[in-house]
Design a protein around this motif. Structure first.
Motif, mmCIF file in Angstrom:
data_model
loop_
_atom_site.group_PDB
_atom_site.id
_atom_site.type_symbol
_atom_site.label_atom_id
_atom_site.label_comp_id
_atom_site.label_asym_id
_atom_site.label_seq_id
_atom_site.Cartn_x
_atom_site.Cartn_y
_atom_site.Cartn_z
ATOM 1 N N VAL A 175 -7.656 -0.706 -3.162
ATOM 2 C CA VAL A 175 -6.409 -0.628 -3.318
ATOM 3 C C VAL A 175 -5.928 -1.483 -2.199
ATOM 4 C CG1 VAL A 175 -4.284 0.890 -3.174
ATOM 5 C CG2 VAL A 175 -6.287 1.493 -4.135
ATOM 6 N N VAL A 176 -5.325 -2.637 -2.660
ATOM 7 C CA VAL A 176 -4.586 -3.494 -1.757
ATOM 8 C C VAL A 176 -3.082 -3.176 -1.448
ATOM 9 C CG1 VAL A 176 -4.396 -6.226 -1.439
ATOM 10 C CG2 VAL A 176 -6.250 -5.147 -2.582
ATOM 11 N N VAL A 177 -2.764 -3.212 -0.098
ATOM 12 C CA VAL A 177 -1.649 -2.916 0.206
ATOM 13 C C VAL A 177 -0.913 -4.056 1.005
ATOM 14 C CG1 VAL A 177 -0.091 -1.060 1.356
ATOM 15 C CG2 VAL A 177 -2.640 -0.417 0.629
ATOM 16 N N LEU A 178 0.288 -4.216 0.388
ATOM 17 C CA LEU A 178 1.136 -5.292 0.740
ATOM 18 C C LEU A 178 2.285 -4.698 1.707
ATOM 19 C CD1 LEU A 178 1.556 -6.837 -2.504
ATOM 20 C CD2 LEU A 178 0.561 -8.058 -0.745
ATOM 21 N N LYS A 179 2.368 -5.309 2.922
ATOM 22 C CA LYS A 179 3.446 -4.787 3.854
ATOM 23 C C LYS A 179 4.862 -4.769 3.447
ATOM 24 C CE LYS A 179 1.793 -4.434 8.605
ATOM 25 N NZ LYS A 179 1.861 -3.076 8.279
ATOM 26 N N ARG A 180 5.529 -3.780 3.559
ATOM 27 C CA ARG A 180 7.053 -3.675 3.399
ATOM 28 C C ARG A 180 7.707 -3.385 4.530
ATOM 29 N NH1 ARG A 180 8.278 -3.283 -2.479
ATOM 30 N NH2 ARG A 180 10.437 -3.316 -1.676
ATOM 31 N N GLU A 181 9.045 -3.954 4.567
ATOM 32 C CA GLU A 181 9.707 -3.805 5.869
ATOM 33 C C GLU A 181 10.257 -2.169 5.765
ATOM 34 O OE1 GLU A 181 12.546 -6.601 8.452
ATOM 35 O OE2 GLU A 181 12.636 -6.735 6.288
ATOM 36 N N GLY A 182 9.919 -1.508 6.875
ATOM 37 C CA GLY A 182 10.481 -0.135 7.138
ATOM 38 C C GLY A 182 9.497 0.832 6.607
ATOM 39 N N TYR A 183 8.366 0.434 6.282
ATOM 40 C CA TYR A 183 7.325 1.433 6.063
ATOM 41 C C TYR A 183 5.981 1.286 6.754
ATOM 42 C CZ TYR A 183 10.011 2.189 1.523
ATOM 43 O OH TYR A 183 10.921 2.499 0.933
ATOM 44 N N LYS A 184 5.457 2.402 7.042
ATOM 45 C CA LYS A 184 4.146 2.511 7.682
ATOM 46 C C LYS A 184 3.469 3.967 7.298
ATOM 47 C CE LYS A 184 2.453 2.243 12.361
ATOM 48 N NZ LYS A 184 2.159 1.416 12.914
ATOM 49 N N THR A 185 2.078 3.675 7.225
ATOM 50 C CA THR A 185 1.399 4.577 6.786
ATOM 51 C C THR A 185 0.104 5.017 7.597
ATOM 52 O OG1 THR A 185 0.173 5.644 4.959
ATOM 53 C CG2 THR A 185 -0.003 3.364 5.102
ATOM 54 N N ASN A 186 -0.340 5.966 7.472
ATOM 55 C CA ASN A 186 -1.613 6.320 8.509
ATOM 56 C C ASN A 186 -2.759 6.512 7.717
ATOM 57 O OD1 ASN A 186 -0.344 6.028 11.054
ATOM 58 N ND2 ASN A 186 0.437 8.263 10.694
ATOM 59 N N LEU A 187 -2.632 6.695 6.040
ATOM 60 C CA LEU A 187 -3.795 6.987 5.209
ATOM 61 C C LEU A 187 -4.890 5.910 5.634
ATOM 62 C CD1 LEU A 187 -4.732 8.728 2.881
ATOM 63 C CD2 LEU A 187 -3.490 7.048 1.224
ATOM 64 N N LYS A 188 -6.153 6.418 5.651
ATOM 65 C CA LYS A 188 -7.331 5.795 5.952
ATOM 66 C C LYS A 188 -8.353 5.525 4.825
ATOM 67 C CE LYS A 188 -5.954 4.068 9.847
ATOM 68 N NZ LYS A 188 -4.888 3.101 9.748
ATOM 69 N N ASN A 189 -9.010 4.756 4.148
ATOM 70 C CA ASN A 189 -10.221 4.884 3.271
ATOM 71 C C ASN A 189 -10.755 3.647 3.459
ATOM 72 O OD1 ASN A 189 -11.204 4.600 0.568
ATOM 73 N ND2 ASN A 189 -10.689 6.707 0.576
ATOM 74 N N ARG A 190 -12.128 3.697 2.893
ATOM 75 C CA ARG A 190 -12.994 2.393 3.090
ATOM 76 C C ARG A 190 -12.534 1.391 1.851
ATOM 77 N NH1 ARG A 190 -17.057 2.718 -0.671
ATOM 78 N NH2 ARG A 190 -17.354 4.777 -1.307
#
Length: 188
Positions: free
Chosen positions: A126-141
């Protein structure tokens, strides 16, 4: 084969979507990128423009890119669209491939609420693109967080500009602007 999967409402598709698609092909060295306009959304009320019109706009936007296939897999389904179900259909159609599900950081914020999200992470990266105003702590290899530039507009901004009679020439591919004008879309 390396296959990217980029789903969204694409209501309408804009230059940010096109930029992301081209960036993902290069960055991930994809053999194919599937652009998948959502059919019946699973996480919100369906206030989208007709699926076949959104599908056509996507096809127009990417008509010259041979690595991109615009898929009607969700538009032509009578079921609510869930990423997991779509991913299983793609695996069946393109077996023995490596899959990259492309999402925004706004979607990652509630990714753990998605149907079978742990299975998605087993099947695809799962490739995650940064979006302004969002932050996550989910971790997975199998979670790849990118450092990409923030884009200054959204489909919501495009629709609002059209409704107000403002120019969207710098926000959309030229052929999509013409399509919207000819069909008189997003006027109400």
């Amino acid at each position: 084969m390396k296959i990217g999967i980029y789903g969204g409402s694409f209501n309408p598709i804009h230059n940010g979507h096109v930029y992301i698609a081209e960036m993902m092909i290069k960055y991930l060295e994809l053999d194919k990128l599937l652009i998948i306009p959502v059919g019946e959304p699973s996480h919100r009320e369906n206030i989208l423009l007709d699926g076949n019109i959104r599908l056509e706009m996507c096809r127009i936007a990417f008509q010259k890119n041979t690595k991109i296939e615009v898929s009607d897999i969700e538009i032509n389904s009578n079921e609510v669209s869930y990423t997991y179900d779509t991913l299983l259909k793609i695996v069946k159609k393109y077996p023995d491939s490596e899959y990259f599900e492309i999402i925004g950081e706004d979607s990652l914020a509630y990714f753990d609420k998605w149907k079978n999200y742990k299975d998605i992470l087993k099947i695809a990266k799962v490739v995650v693109l940064k979006r302004e105003g969002y932050k996550t702590n989910l971790k997975n290899r199998n979670l790849i967080q990118l450092k990409n530039p923030f884009l200054n507009y959204s489909s919501t901004m495009v629709r609002k500009a059209i409704l107000l009679g403002e120019s969207v020439d710098n926000m959309l591919p030229k052929n999509v602007v013409e399509f919207i004008k000819n069909k008189k879309l997003y006027k109400d």
